[in-house]
Design a protein around this motif. Structure first.
Motif, short mmCIF file in Angstrom:
data_model
loop_
_atom_site.label_atom_id
_atom_site.label_comp_id
_atom_site.label_asym_id
_atom_site.label_seq_id
_atom_site.Cartn_x
_atom_site.Cartn_y
_atom_site.Cartn_z
N MET A 170 0.84 -1.18 0.00
CA MET A 170 0.00 0.00 0.00
C MET A 170 0.88 1.24 0.00
O MET A 170 1.95 1.25 0.61
CB MET A 170 -0.89 0.00 1.23
CG MET A 170 -1.84 -1.16 1.31
SD MET A 170 -2.80 -1.19 2.85
CE MET A 170 -3.78 0.28 2.66
N LEU A 171 0.40 2.26 -0.65
CA LEU A 171 1.13 3.51 -0.74
C LEU A 171 0.26 4.63 -0.21
O LEU A 171 -0.92 4.73 -0.57
CB LEU A 171 1.52 3.77 -2.20
CG LEU A 171 2.52 4.87 -2.44
CD1 LEU A 171 3.90 4.47 -1.89
CD2 LEU A 171 2.65 5.16 -3.93
N HIS A 172 0.84 5.47 0.65
CA HIS A 172 0.11 6.59 1.24
C HIS A 172 0.87 7.88 0.96
O HIS A 172 2.10 7.93 1.13
CB HIS A 172 -0.03 6.43 2.75
CG HIS A 172 -0.65 5.13 3.16
ND1 HIS A 172 -2.00 4.91 3.10
CD2 HIS A 172 -0.10 3.98 3.61
CE1 HIS A 172 -2.25 3.67 3.51
NE2 HIS A 172 -1.11 3.09 3.82
N ILE A 173 0.15 8.91 0.55
CA ILE A 173 0.75 10.23 0.37
C ILE A 173 0.80 10.89 1.73
O ILE A 173 -0.22 11.00 2.42
CB ILE A 173 -0.07 11.07 -0.63
CG1 ILE A 173 -0.13 10.37 -1.98
CG2 ILE A 173 0.53 12.47 -0.75
CD1 ILE A 173 -1.13 10.98 -2.96
N LEU A 174 1.97 11.36 2.14
CA LEU A 174 2.13 11.98 3.45
C LEU A 174 1.93 13.49 3.37
O LEU A 174 2.11 14.09 2.30
CB LEU A 174 3.51 11.64 4.02
CG LEU A 174 3.74 10.14 4.30
CD1 LEU A 174 5.11 9.92 4.93
CD2 LEU A 174 2.65 9.58 5.20
N PRO A 175 1.57 14.12 4.48
CA PRO A 175 1.25 15.55 4.49
C PRO A 175 2.43 16.47 4.13
O PRO A 175 2.22 17.63 3.80
CB PRO A 175 0.75 15.83 5.91
CG PRO A 175 1.07 14.63 6.71
CD PRO A 175 1.34 13.50 5.78
N GLU A 176 3.65 15.95 4.17
CA GLU A 176 4.81 16.77 3.80
C GLU A 176 4.85 17.04 2.29
O GLU A 176 5.65 17.84 1.82
CB GLU A 176 6.10 16.08 4.23
CG GLU A 176 6.31 15.98 5.72
CD GLU A 176 5.60 14.80 6.38
OE1 GLU A 176 5.71 14.68 7.61
OE2 GLU A 176 4.92 14.01 5.69
N THR A 177 3.99 16.39 1.53
CA THR A 177 3.90 16.60 0.08
C THR A 177 3.37 18.01 -0.18
O THR A 177 2.26 18.34 0.22
CB THR A 177 2.98 15.55 -0.57
OG1 THR A 177 3.56 14.26 -0.35
CG2 THR A 177 2.80 15.79 -2.05
N ALA A 178 4.20 18.83 -0.83
CA ALA A 178 3.81 20.21 -1.15
C ALA A 178 4.76 20.75 -2.20
O ALA A 178 5.93 20.37 -2.26
CB ALA A 178 3.87 21.08 0.11
#
Length: 121
Positions: A1-9
């Protein structure tokens, strides 16, 4: 599974891989995000966190990973792979083979250092 983390910006992509990566993880999550960021910023900085529950790739996911590297290898400024165990060296070597930017590995305790490293490049 792959999750986008909140540090993505901005031009930074931060994702967490857990259990086994599937073709859908690439096709439905990572590739659309990467293409969106490349369209907006030209190139991206990426951190892939292989968490302690990461078990590897399904057979189809390895092919998706290879296709992504061939198609988007020039779209990375820096790639940080964070995690431990046998996957770490393999993932970094794969990254170095397919991307034109810098690739480096970090241990789990160095997550913040990895985030700063991709941002500094």
């Amino acid at each position: 599974m792959l999750h986008i983390l909140p540090e993505t910006a901005g031009d930074i992509i931060v994702v967490q891989a857990t259990e086994k990566l599937t073709p859908a993880d690439y096709q439905d999550i990572f590739l659309p995000l990467l293409e969106e960021k490349v369209a907006a910023h030209g190139k991206v900085r990426c951190l892939i966190y292989l968490d302690h529950n990461f078990k590897g790739w399904e057979a189809g996911a390895i092919w998706e990973d290879t296709k992504l590297g061939i198609r988007h290898g020039n779209d990375f400024i820096r790639l940080a792979v964070v995690g431990g165990g046998d996957w770490l060296d393999w993932a970094v070597k794969l990254g170095q083979a397919f991307i034109s930017g810098d690739a480096q590995h970090f241990t789990e305790s160095q997550f913040l250092q990895a985030l700063h490293w991709i941002d500094a490049g």
